[in-house]
Design an enzyme around this catalytic site. Structure first.
Site, PDB file in Angstrom:
ATOM      1  N   ASN A   1      -6.265  -2.867   1.889  1.00 56.59           N
ATOM      2  CA  ASN A   1      -6.182  -4.312   1.998  1.00 56.59           C
ATOM      3  C   ASN A   1      -7.582  -4.907   2.040  1.00 56.59           C
ATOM      4  OD1 ASN A   1      -3.383  -4.395   2.121  1.00 56.59           O
ATOM      5  ND2 ASN A   1      -3.311  -4.420   4.346  1.00 56.59           N
TER       6      ASN A   1
ATOM      7  N   ARG B   1       0.825  -1.206   0.000  1.00 53.00           N
ATOM      8  CA  ARG B   1       0.000   0.000   0.000  1.00 53.00           C
ATOM      9  C   ARG B   1       0.862   1.261   0.000  1.00 53.00           C
ATOM     10  NH1 ARG B   1      -3.857  -0.411   4.872  1.00 53.00           N
ATOM     11  NH2 ARG B   1      -1.947  -1.223   5.754  1.00 53.00           N
TER      12      ARG B   1
END
Length: 91
Positions: free
Chosen positions: A36, A18
């Site tokens: 996520n 990320r």
């Protein structure tokens, strides 16, 4: 402007995927978010200029240095919400 939803599967959690995605999106001038999923994949909403979004999609096939990407799924998104930056979201 191009807007897509991207789902990346493989070893993409616990490897700073990320954070690297946010950095690449900022470099390309893309807004949206990365998050996520409970199933171990990562979702990305990316909006920006056509070549920049295509570059991010291409980058996703490799991703973060420690990631092992299995598949990158891309779907056009027709929503009209505008994002001003690129954020990292929780689940």
């Amino acid at each position: 402007m191009k807007r897509v939803l991207i789902n990346v599967t493989g070893k993409v959690q616990g490897v700073c995927f990320r954070r690297f995605t946010q950095s690449k999106a900022n470099e390309l001038g893309i807004t949206g978010y990365v998050m996520n999923n409970e199933n171990g994949s990562v979702n990305i909403l990316a909006q920006g200029a056509f070549p920049s979004v295509d570059n991010l999609i291409e980058w996703c096939s490799v991703g973060a240095p420690q990631a092992q990407v299995d598949k990158v799924y891309v779907q056009e998104d027709e929503e009209d919400e505008i994002y001003l930056d690129f954020s990292i979201l929780p689940y």
